[in-house]
Motif scaffolding. Structure first.
Motif, PDB file in Angstrom:
ATOM      1  N   GLU A  17       0.826  -1.208   0.000  1.00 58.44           N
ATOM      2  CA  GLU A  17       0.000   0.000   0.000  1.00 58.44           C
ATOM      3  C   GLU A  17       0.863   1.261   0.000  1.00 58.44           C
ATOM      4  O   GLU A  17       2.007   1.264   0.458  1.00 58.44           O
ATOM      5  CB  GLU A  17      -0.949   0.016   1.203  1.00 58.44           C
ATOM      6  N   ASP A  18       0.280   2.338  -0.532  1.00 61.70           N
ATOM      7  CA  ASP A  18       0.941   3.632  -0.546  1.00 61.70           C
ATOM      8  C   ASP A  18       0.833   4.275   0.828  1.00 61.70           C
ATOM      9  O   ASP A  18      -0.164   4.093   1.548  1.00 61.70           O
ATOM     10  CB  ASP A  18       0.310   4.547  -1.594  1.00 61.70           C
ATOM     11  N   ILE A  19       1.861   5.050   1.189  1.00 61.58           N
ATOM     12  CA  ILE A  19       1.866   5.763   2.458  1.00 61.58           C
ATOM     13  C   ILE A  19       2.396   7.177   2.208  1.00 61.58           C
ATOM     14  O   ILE A  19       3.002   7.448   1.171  1.00 61.58           O
ATOM     15  CB  ILE A  19       2.736   5.052   3.514  1.00 61.58           C
ATOM     16  N   THR A  20       2.163   8.080   3.143  1.00 61.89           N
ATOM     17  CA  THR A  20       2.693   9.449   3.043  1.00 61.89           C
ATOM     18  C   THR A  20       3.268   9.852   4.384  1.00 61.89           C
ATOM     19  O   THR A  20       2.905   9.288   5.425  1.00 61.89           O
ATOM     20  CB  THR A  20       1.586  10.440   2.644  1.00 61.89           C
ATOM     21  N   GLY A  21       4.151  10.834   4.349  1.00 61.84           N
ATOM     22  CA  GLY A  21       4.754  11.324   5.576  1.00 61.84           C
ATOM     23  C   GLY A  21       6.233  10.991   5.639  1.00 61.84           C
ATOM     24  O   GLY A  21       6.797  10.374   4.738  1.00 61.84           O
ATOM     25  N   THR A  22       6.863  11.396   6.722  1.00 58.20           N
ATOM     26  CA  THR A  22       8.285  11.120   6.921  1.00 58.20           C
ATOM     27  C   THR A  22       8.539  10.164   8.087  1.00 58.20           C
ATOM     28  O   THR A  22       9.574   9.522   8.132  1.00 58.20           O
ATOM     29  CB  THR A  22       9.051  12.425   7.173  1.00 58.20           C
ATOM     30  N   ILE A  23       7.602  10.076   9.020  1.00 60.15           N
ATOM     31  CA  ILE A  23       7.708   9.134  10.139  1.00 60.15           C
ATOM     32  C   ILE A  23       6.341   8.514  10.362  1.00 60.15           C
ATOM     33  O   ILE A  23       5.363   9.234  10.595  1.00 60.15           O
ATOM     34  CB  ILE A  23       8.181   9.827  11.433  1.00 60.15           C
ATOM     35  N   LEU A  24       6.272   7.201  10.278  1.00 57.52           N
ATOM     36  CA  LEU A  24       4.997   6.502  10.425  1.00 57.52           C
ATOM     37  C   LEU A  24       5.177   5.225  11.233  1.00 57.52           C
ATOM     38  O   LEU A  24       6.275   4.668  11.304  1.00 57.52           O
ATOM     39  CB  LEU A  24       4.418   6.128   9.056  1.00 57.52           C
ATOM     40  N   LYS A  25       4.078   4.751  11.796  1.00 57.39           N
ATOM     41  CA  LYS A  25       4.043   3.459  12.458  1.00 57.39           C
ATOM     42  C   LYS A  25       3.079   2.568  11.691  1.00 57.39           C
ATOM     43  O   LYS A  25       2.014   3.020  11.257  1.00 57.39           O
ATOM     44  CB  LYS A  25       3.590   3.604  13.913  1.00 57.39           C
ATOM     45  N   LYS A  26       3.454   1.278  11.496  1.00 52.00           N
ATOM     46  CA  LYS A  26       2.587   0.347  10.780  1.00 52.00           C
ATOM     47  C   LYS A  26       2.492  -0.956  11.556  1.00 52.00           C
ATOM     48  O   LYS A  26       3.509  -1.533  11.942  1.00 52.00           O
ATOM     49  CB  LYS A  26       3.149   0.069   9.376  1.00 52.00           C
ATOM     50  N   ASP A  27       1.262  -1.423  11.790  1.00 52.24           N
ATOM     51  CA  ASP A  27       1.018  -2.703  12.462  1.00 52.24           C
ATOM     52  C   ASP A  27       0.524  -3.720  11.446  1.00 52.24           C
ATOM     53  O   ASP A  27      -0.222  -3.386  10.517  1.00 52.24           O
ATOM     54  CB  ASP A  27      -0.026  -2.538  13.573  1.00 52.24           C
ATOM     55  N   PHE A  28       0.934  -4.976  11.640  1.00 55.94           N
ATOM     56  CA  PHE A  28       0.502  -6.037  10.724  1.00 55.94           C
ATOM     57  C   PHE A  28       0.405  -7.341  11.500  1.00 55.94           C
ATOM     58  O   PHE A  28       1.313  -7.705  12.251  1.00 55.94           O
ATOM     59  CB  PHE A  28       1.489  -6.196   9.572  1.00 55.94           C
ATOM     60  N   ALA A  29      -0.700  -8.061  11.314  1.00 58.58           N
ATOM     61  CA  ALA A  29      -0.917  -9.350  11.979  1.00 58.58           C
ATOM     62  C   ALA A  29      -0.720 -10.474  10.968  1.00 58.58           C
ATOM     63  O   ALA A  29      -1.375 -10.486   9.917  1.00 58.58           O
ATOM     64  CB  ALA A  29      -2.320  -9.409  12.575  1.00 58.58           C
ATOM     65  N   TYR A  30       0.174 -11.417  11.290  1.00 57.00           N
ATOM     66  CA  TYR A  30       0.433 -12.556  10.403  1.00 57.00           C
ATOM     67  C   TYR A  30      -0.070 -13.835  11.056  1.00 57.00           C
ATOM     68  O   TYR A  30       0.236 -14.132  12.208  1.00 57.00           O
ATOM     69  CB  TYR A  30       1.922 -12.704  10.106  1.00 57.00           C
ATOM     70  N   THR A  31      -0.841 -14.615  10.276  1.00 49.74           N
ATOM     71  CA  THR A  31      -1.389 -15.887  10.747  1.00 49.74           C
ATOM     72  C   THR A  31      -0.776 -17.030   9.952  1.00 49.74           C
ATOM     73  O   THR A  31      -0.741 -16.982   8.722  1.00 49.74           O
ATOM     74  CB  THR A  31      -2.924 -15.904  10.589  1.00 49.74           C
ATOM     75  N   VAL A  32      -0.290 -18.045  10.647  1.00 49.73           N
ATOM     76  CA  VAL A  32       0.329 -19.201   9.981  1.00 49.73           C
ATOM     77  C   VAL A  32      -0.733 -19.922   9.154  1.00 49.73           C
ATOM     78  O   VAL A  32      -1.770 -20.325   9.686  1.00 49.73           O
ATOM     79  CB  VAL A  32       0.952 -20.162  11.008  1.00 49.73           C
ATOM     80  N   PRO A  33      -0.493 -20.077   7.845  1.00 51.50           N
ATOM     81  CA  PRO A  33      -1.512 -20.700   6.983  1.00 51.50           C
ATOM     82  C   PRO A  33      -1.632 -22.197   7.203  1.00 51.50           C
ATOM     83  O   PRO A  33      -0.780 -22.834   7.829  1.00 51.50           O
ATOM     84  CB  PRO A  33      -0.986 -20.395   5.564  1.00 51.50           C
ATOM     85  N   GLN A  34      -2.692 -22.760   6.660  1.00 49.83           N
ATOM     86  CA  GLN A  34      -2.931 -24.202   6.764  1.00 49.83           C
ATOM     87  C   GLN A  34      -2.092 -24.956   5.734  1.00 49.83           C
ATOM     88  O   GLN A  34      -1.693 -24.423   4.707  1.00 49.83           O
ATOM     89  CB  GLN A  34      -4.416 -24.505   6.543  1.00 49.83           C
ATOM     90  N   GLY A  35      -1.857 -26.234   6.031  1.00 56.42           N
ATOM     91  CA  GLY A  35      -1.249 -27.128   5.064  1.00 56.42           C
ATOM     92  C   GLY A  35       0.258 -27.155   5.037  1.00 56.42           C
ATOM     93  O   GLY A  35       0.855 -27.855   4.203  1.00 56.42           O
ATOM     94  N   LEU A  36       0.924 -26.428   5.941  1.00 57.60           N
ATOM     95  CA  LEU A  36       2.383 -26.441   5.965  1.00 57.60           C
ATOM     96  C   LEU A  36       2.896 -27.627   6.773  1.00 57.60           C
ATOM     97  O   LEU A  36       2.271 -28.053   7.744  1.00 57.60           O
ATOM     98  CB  LEU A  36       2.925 -25.146   6.574  1.00 57.60           C
TER      99      LEU A  36
END
Length: 284
Positions: free
Chosen positions: A87-106
């Motif tokens: 995704e596009d972002i703007t600014g010079t200092i930002l915080k970004k959160d992201f949640a990762y879930t382990v997929p099935q079938g591994l």
């Protein structure tokens, strides 16, 4: 009228100072455009072990001295990439959160790399990596859990590769000492691929049981089902010629553990470059 010495000195000093004054630079150079920066602020550790369906919450601090443009997060498994966020972002200092879930079938113990990239308005970038290992479920109803592995290979005893034996704990063919050889290919004559295994580190005990897929469900194996199948059959010193879909149970030299194999391919190659491909599970 005579000018006093003091006045002459004052005039001379003023002229000297004026003549020595440097001209001020009118055009100053702009500051150097540095690369953007991405720093993971959470979790504090760089790795984690997660079960299928479990989630890890990642937080990133993004910065640039001019202007940020975009962020991208990918999942990398066995050198295959999947874009999770872009995704596009703007600014010079930002915080970004992201949640990762382990997929099935591994498969259990699969290593997953979560790689986050940040780009600035001149497409300079920075990145950071977080490692997730797909954990296995501990079955508290079983005496021992199983570790699973896929697509390993053992070569003919006469192969120039020297990879005719296998250690199932270290998961390697680079074994020369018999105490490290859980299995070894047992061809007797060059040019005649026997596709049979012996177990040097359990010899002279008869510790092999060979079954078919109709007799044993490899995919749903548990310690109790392996132990039951071994005890219900007469063990032998070697496997005999192996074929695709054969199930091989080996009673490990480390009592009371077992190793169970499923044969995936038997390849009779050229110049003794014959080999067997297998999956295996071992109790732990």
């Amino acid at each position: 009228m005579k000018i006093s010495n003091f006045l002459w000195l004052l005039i001379f000093s003023s002229l000297f100072i004026f003549s020595c004054k440097k001209e001020t630079t009118k055009d100053e150079l702009p500051p150097v455009d540095k690369r953007p920066s991405i720093v993971r602020t959470a979790p504090s550790t760089s790795t984690s072990n997660l079960l299928e369906g479990e989630t890890v919450n990642l937080s990133y601090q993004l910065s640039d001295n001019e202007l940020l443009k975009s962020i991208k997060i990918i999942e990398r498994i066995n050198d295959n990439d999947r874009v999770l966020l872009e995704e596009d972002i703007t600014g010079t200092i930002l915080k970004k959160d992201f949640a990762y879930t382990v997929p099935q079938g591994l498969n259990d113990l699969t290593v997953i790399k979560i790689i986050a990239f940040v780009y600035d308005n001149k497409m300079q970038f920075d990145s950071t990596v977080y490692i997730v290992t797909k954990d296995f479920v501990r079955d508290t109803t079983e005496q021992y859990s199983l570790l699973s592995y896929e697509n390993d290979t053992i070569y003919s005893k006469f192969s120039i590769t020297g990879l005719s034996a296998f250690n199932c704990i270290a998961r390697t063919n680079n074994v020369t000492n018999n105490t490290a050889k859980d299995i070894e290919e047992n061809s007797q004559i060059s040019g005649n691929f026997l596709a049979s295994w012996i177990s040097p580190n359990t010899n002279p005990n008869k510790n092999f049981v060979v079954l078919t897929t109709s007799q044993f469900n490899f995919e749903q194996a548990r310690y109790s089902t392996i132990d039951q199948a071994f005890r219900a059959n007469s063990p032998r010193l070697e496997t005999g010629t192996l074929r695709v879909n054969d199930i091989v149970i080996l009673k490990s030299r480390i009592s009371p553990h077992y190793i169970v194999f499923k044969i995936k391919a038997v390849v009779d190659g050229l110049n003794d470059e014959d080999y067997i491909v297998f999956d295996y599970k071992r109790s732990n």
